[in-house]
Design an enzyme around this catalytic site. Structure first.
Site, mmCIF file in Angstrom:
data_model
loop_
_atom_site.group_PDB
_atom_site.id
_atom_site.type_symbol
_atom_site.label_atom_id
_atom_site.label_comp_id
_atom_site.label_asym_id
_atom_site.label_seq_id
_atom_site.Cartn_x
_atom_site.Cartn_y
_atom_site.Cartn_z
ATOM 1 N N SER A 151 6.888 15.245 0.332
ATOM 2 C CA SER A 151 6.794 15.652 1.736
ATOM 3 C C SER A 151 6.730 14.470 2.712
ATOM 4 O O SER A 151 7.004 14.633 3.891
ATOM 5 C CB SER A 151 5.567 16.547 1.933
ATOM 6 O OG SER A 151 4.406 15.851 1.553
ATOM 7 N N ASP B 257 2.463 15.321 -10.320
ATOM 8 C CA ASP B 257 1.517 14.227 -10.038
ATOM 9 C C ASP B 257 0.989 14.355 -8.605
ATOM 10 O O ASP B 257 1.309 13.533 -7.744
ATOM 11 C CB ASP B 257 2.225 12.879 -10.254
ATOM 12 C CG ASP B 257 1.278 11.701 -10.119
ATOM 13 O OD1 ASP B 257 0.056 11.899 -10.233
ATOM 14 O OD2 ASP B 257 1.769 10.567 -9.901
ATOM 15 N N CYS C 64 -5.802 13.351 -10.264
ATOM 16 C CA CYS C 64 -6.484 12.081 -9.996
ATOM 17 C C CYS C 64 -7.755 12.313 -9.182
ATOM 18 O O CYS C 64 -8.332 11.372 -8.660
ATOM 19 C CB CYS C 64 -5.546 11.106 -9.287
ATOM 20 S SG CYS C 64 -4.940 11.724 -7.714
HETATM 21 N N1 SAH Z 1 4.253 10.163 -8.958
HETATM 22 C C1 SAH Z 1 4.173 9.138 -7.927
HETATM 23 C C2 SAH Z 1 2.863 9.202 -7.160
HETATM 24 C C3 SAH Z 1 2.584 10.536 -6.495
HETATM 25 S S1 SAH Z 1 1.286 10.490 -5.308
HETATM 26 C C4 SAH Z 1 4.412 7.780 -8.545
HETATM 27 O O1 SAH Z 1 4.377 7.660 -9.778
HETATM 28 O O2 SAH Z 1 4.614 6.829 -7.802
HETATM 29 C C5 SAH Z 1 1.415 12.059 -4.604
HETATM 30 C C6 SAH Z 1 2.553 12.243 -3.619
HETATM 31 O O3 SAH Z 1 2.594 13.609 -3.237
HETATM 32 C C7 SAH Z 1 2.434 11.458 -2.324
HETATM 33 O O4 SAH Z 1 3.597 10.687 -2.155
HETATM 34 C C8 SAH Z 1 2.331 12.526 -1.210
HETATM 35 O O5 SAH Z 1 3.055 12.162 -0.052
HETATM 36 C C9 SAH Z 1 2.976 13.704 -1.876
HETATM 37 N N2 SAH Z 1 2.521 15.046 -1.429
HETATM 38 C C10 SAH Z 1 1.270 15.431 -1.125
HETATM 39 N N3 SAH Z 1 1.217 16.769 -0.903
HETATM 40 C C11 SAH Z 1 2.471 17.234 -1.076
HETATM 41 C C12 SAH Z 1 3.066 18.540 -1.015
HETATM 42 N N4 SAH Z 1 2.319 19.615 -0.755
HETATM 43 N N5 SAH Z 1 4.370 18.648 -1.258
HETATM 44 C C13 SAH Z 1 5.133 17.551 -1.541
HETATM 45 N N6 SAH Z 1 4.623 16.305 -1.644
HETATM 46 C C14 SAH Z 1 3.314 16.140 -1.407
#
Ligand code: SAH
Length: 410
Positions: free
Chosen positions: A266, A314, A354
């Protein structure tokens, strides 16, 4: 000048083995400048350690040493040296338990110094509560999370540089932590500037890092080993990278031979980073980057009867406090349930939490409930956790926060 003294209340003995002292643990404390050193005594006036005091947050003191020694330049030099030495020894040791192939590859890269990324100091786990130091290639990123560490910043940078060479240092304080502790967060180069945008290697994948712009200190280094793990099982499969950030998991999956990847994220900057990483690795033609809310997108993929061979979930921490646990559990269950329904037979789900407040047991329970409701039978292939350069202290359970399960649909 002798450091000020903080005396613990009777029956408040946890600080003898755990570095945190809360205001409720304190019987009395002498007049002390916030962010400076106090000697901690137990209720019987015995020496319990030495730490840094800050009257502003509820967590008012963190112990740095249990030895009667000054917290001076020599102390930081030694502690940081120990943290670096531990990592030079440990990728093989710690990683081998999980996956020897990953461990040896990682050890080789660390040994060549090079363009890899690693956490060098991790707060409580390295005996330096409130300090994070990461290396991105030839750049160091220093994050001070407490007033005490912010005050010691110059000494800390000197110490890191005397171990690793005079690399450019970028300060990347977290504004939330800084507000809680009452200091001005610093974002920017300390001294000579280095490159603001850099590329680091993570195994066969290259990832862009924008200093000061992204999440964490640039990358989610805690997931580095899990990203490689996904790369090693994705060949010939279509993968879904939900909450993709800059598409690290998708890059590894495609690099490892996945037929296609769909990234859902997002954040606009993260989306731009995802597109840049996929292009840089020459795999953009097999990837789709979708701006959206994972909760909605999972539902729409289910409606469209899409199936994947690998799904990575994640999410950000849903439970930022203990009070938010119930809502968080509902959120985790919802995304897991929907992700499980998208798995093809033999498909693999890597699911993570996390949130500090979500225990291993609660996370497993939520996944179990999701599987029951999804009507999917899953085999536990592996339990996953944070990368070995984010070590866990047995007596400080808060140091273990990343929980993951690798599940296979039967
Ligand atoms: N897997 C990634 C880290 C993910 S951190 C890696 O290995 O680098 C979680 C991510 O989810 C963030 O970038 C945040 O912007 C996004 N996020 C948070 N809520 C969300 C939602 N409801 N829908 C889509 N993305 C979201």
């Amino acid at each position: 000048m002798r450091p000020a003294v903080l005396r613990l209340k009777r029956g408040h003995d946890r600080p003898r083995s755990h570095p945190w002292i809360f205001k409720g643990d304190v019987a009395d404390v002498s007049d002390v400048v916030p962010g400076t050193v106090v000697t901690v005594l137990d209720s019987a006036a015995r020496f319990a350690g030495r730490g840094i005091f800050n009257p502003k947050p509820a967590l008012c003191c963190r112990i740095l040493t249990r030895v009667d020694e000054p917290l001076d330049r020599a102390f930081y030099l030694r502690r940081i040296g120990e943290a670096i030495a531990r990592r030079r020894r440990s990728p093989v040791l710690a990683g081998a338990i999980r996956d020897p192939r990953i461990a040896s590859r990682r050890a080789a890269e660390t040994a060549t110094g090079d363009a890899g990324a690693e956490r060098i100091v991790w707060s409580e786990a390295d005996g330096l509560p409130g300090l994070v130091v990461d290396r991105y290639g030839a750049v160091l990123v220093v994050q001070c999370l407490t007033l005490g560490m912010a005050e010691a910043r110059a000494v800390i940078i000197d110490a890191v540089r005397s171990h690793l060479g005079t690399l450019p240092v970028f300060a990347s304080d977290d504004p939330t932590a800084a507000a809680l502790e009452g200091f001005q967060p610093v974002r920017g180069w300390i001294g000579a500037a280095g490159p603001e945008r850099l590329t680091v290697h993570e195994g066969r994948v290259r990832l862009q890092v924008t200093l000061g712009g992204g999440h964490k200190t640039g990358l989610y280094l805690d997931q580095a080993e899990n990203r490689r793990r996904i790369g090693s099982i994705a060949a010939g499969r279509a993968m879904l990278d939900a909450f993709s950030y800059t598409a690290g998991f998708a890059c590894h999956a495609l690099g490892g031979g996945a037929t296609a990847a769909l990234c859902i994220e997002s954040g606009p900057d993260a989306l731009a980073g995802a597109r840049a990483n996929l292009a840089m690795n020459g795999i953009a033609d097999r990837a789709e980057v979708r701006a959206g809310n994972v909760f909605d997108e999972l539902r729409s993929l289910e409606r469209d009867r899409r199936r994947f061979g690998v799904v990575v979930l994640d999410p950000p921490p849903f439970a930022r406090s203990r009070g938010a646990l119930e809502a968080a559990a509902r959120g985790y269950k919802e995304i897991n349930l929907r992700a499980m329904r998208l798995l093809e037979p033999g498909g693999v789900l890597a699911t993570f939490s996390c949130s500090h407040h979500v225990s291993d047991a609660l996370f497993a329970e939520v996944c179990r409930e999701a599987a029951v409701d999804a009507g999917v039978t899953l085999r536990v292939l592996e339990t996953l956790t944070q990368a070995a350069d984010h070590p866990v202290l047995l007596t400080v359970p808060e140091t273990k926060y990343l929980k993951g399960l690798l599940l296979e649909a039967l």
